[in-house]
Motif scaffolding. Structure first.
Motif, PDB file in Angstrom:
ATOM      1  N   ILE A  16       0.835  -1.197   0.000  1.00  0.00           N
ATOM      2  CA  ILE A  16       0.000   0.000   0.000  1.00  0.00           C
ATOM      3  C   ILE A  16       0.872   1.249   0.000  1.00  0.00           C
ATOM      4  O   ILE A  16       0.587   2.233  -0.687  1.00  0.00           O
ATOM      5  N   ARG A  17       1.971   1.201   0.733  1.00  0.00           N
ATOM      6  CA  ARG A  17       2.885   2.337   0.766  1.00  0.00           C
ATOM      7  C   ARG A  17       3.467   2.606  -0.615  1.00  0.00           C
ATOM      8  O   ARG A  17       3.587   3.763  -1.036  1.00  0.00           O
ATOM      9  N   THR A  18       3.840   1.533  -1.341  1.00  0.00           N
ATOM     10  CA  THR A  18       4.357   1.696  -2.696  1.00  0.00           C
ATOM     11  C   THR A  18       3.307   2.302  -3.616  1.00  0.00           C
ATOM     12  O   THR A  18       3.606   3.179  -4.432  1.00  0.00           O
ATOM     13  N   ARG A  19       2.072   1.842  -3.479  1.00  0.00           N
ATOM     14  CA  ARG A  19       0.996   2.396  -4.307  1.00  0.00           C
ATOM     15  C   ARG A  19       0.803   3.878  -4.042  1.00  0.00           C
ATOM     16  O   ARG A  19       0.628   4.675  -4.972  1.00  0.00           O
ATOM     17  N   ILE A  20       0.811   4.250  -2.784  1.00  0.00           N
ATOM     18  CA  ILE A  20       0.636   5.668  -2.456  1.00  0.00           C
ATOM     19  C   ILE A  20       1.781   6.493  -3.021  1.00  0.00           C
ATOM     20  O   ILE A  20       1.569   7.580  -3.586  1.00  0.00           O
TER      21      ILE A  20
END
Length: 399
Positions: A16-20
């Motif tokens: 999720i951090r990578t997506r953000i």
């Protein structure tokens, strides 16, 4: 807990951090590209206007110089008129060539400036997009850190430590609201598990009691036949009532599969002939079988735990059913416990006629119909006993 402990949850959070971070970088790249195109178009249009103005001024200066030179040459020569005309023509031709060259030079300068600006602007945009990804990664990590902590704490919870709480600290934002919601859910789960443990313990005790009675009766009966048959029959009936009560309780807690219009006043009169029904009572949408059991349990409870010369009053008005009886004085702090399974109250006979599930079933049936039940203890001056009120939603009032 999942294998690997918190690492699995952190890995999921890193996705999720990578997506953000990529969303941050992509949004910056798109907006930067639009900004770059707008700026380049405006600069290109402004450069063209400035080039035209510079060329026009240069053309004016060249015309002035050419005219002066042509006039001077014409005045100095004997045939001044003819020579002046020839000088003016030559000057005009030179001025025309100079204007064309000036425009071409201006276009070249404008084109070169635009290309340089576009190249360096694109390079700067790519660098800033990479910086936006890094900033997005860092920001997402800071934002998701409380989520990782909540996930790790929730992963350590089980039915043995439901008393633990996530206890999120910090500003009153969405993450704290999520933590408080999870804590409230844990509180409800803890209450449900505690109630289930008590229920299992009480059910085991209640089921063990008639079995022990039957075993003793059989042992005594082997030596001396002293009414062992009746004892065994009573114990068997008690076991049947207990099992029926448990099945009915489980059925009511599953909810209602089918619904029909039920007149509450008719049910009250069927179970208690002297019931006082106001305006025919109300029409309740639900299960007639379960609602009939609700009224039956309330009346049976009022009769069973009454004094010999006591009274039982049943009243139905709209969707409200009220059952009042006289009897032993129940302490107010014990009233709520009467709705728990196998609770008969202080001083009530543990081997009484019921299984201790009557009011539990009443509450479960009322909640299954979207209603609620409430009991109030009567004082000694009022004759003791209880006032049990069941409130159910109605669809209409009987005529």
């Amino acid at each position: 807990m999942r294998p690997g402990g918190d690492a699995g949850y952190l890995g999921s959070g890193s996705t999720i951090r990578t997506r953000i971070a990529l969303v941050y970088g992509g949004a910056f790249l798109v907006l930067g590209t639009v900004l770059l195109l707008v700026v380049n178009l405006l600069v290109l249009a402004g450069t063209d206007d400035e080039t035209d103005a510079i060329v026009a001024r240069a053309n004016g200066v060249a015309n002035s110089v050419g005219n002066g030179v042509g006039n001077g040459v014409g005045n100095g020569v004997a045939d001044g008129v003819a020579a002046g005309g020839a000088g003016g023509a030559a000057s005009g031709a030179a001025n025309g060539v100079a204007v064309v060259e000036a425009y071409e030079l201006g276009d070249d300068i404008s084109r070169a400036a635009g290309e340089q600006m576009l190249m360096w602007s694109s390079l700067a945009l790519l660098v800033m997009a990479c910086c936006a990804v890094v900033v997005g990664w860092w920001t997402a990590g800071r934002v998701l850190r409380p989520v990782h902590e909540m996930t790790a704490r929730a992963a350590r919870l089980s039915e043995r430590n439901l008393h633990d709480r996530i206890a999120v600290t910090g500003p009153d934002d969405e993450l704290k609201e999520l933590g408080d919601t999870i804590d409230a859910l844990l509180g409800r789960l803890e209450t449900a598990f505690d109630s289930q443990r008590r229920f299992i313990a009480n059910a085991s005790h209640e089921l063990r009691t008639p079995l022990a009675t039957q075993r003793v009766a059989i042992q005594v009966g082997l030596d001396d036949d002293c009414g062992v048959r009746q004892v065994l029959l009573d114990a068997n009936r008690r076991s049947e009532r207990l099992i029926d009560g448990l099945l009915l309780l489980a059925r009511s807690e599953r909810g209602l599969a089918e619904r029909e219009d039920v007149r509450l006043g008719e049910l009250a009169e069927e179970e208690w002939a002297d019931a006082y029904v106001v305006a025919g009572g109300g029409v309740v949408r639900g299960s007639r079988v379960l609602l009939g059991q609700l009224v039956r349990n309330l009346v049976a409870n009022a009769v069973a735990y009454n004094v010999s010369d006591g009274t039982v009053d049943v009243r139905a008005e709209g969707g409200v059913l009220t059952v009042t009886n006289t009897g032993p004085v129940v302490p107010p702090d014990e009233v709520a416990g009467l709705f728990e399974p196998f609770r008969r109250g202080e001083g009530r006979d543990r081997m009484g006629p019921g299984a201790g599930l009557g009011l539990s079933i009443v509450r479960s049936i009322a909640e299954a119909h979207g209603g609620r039940v409430r009991a109030v203890a009567r004082g000694a001056r009022e004759g003791g006993g209880l006032v049990v009120t069941v409130t159910l939603p109605v669809t209409a009032t009987s005529a």
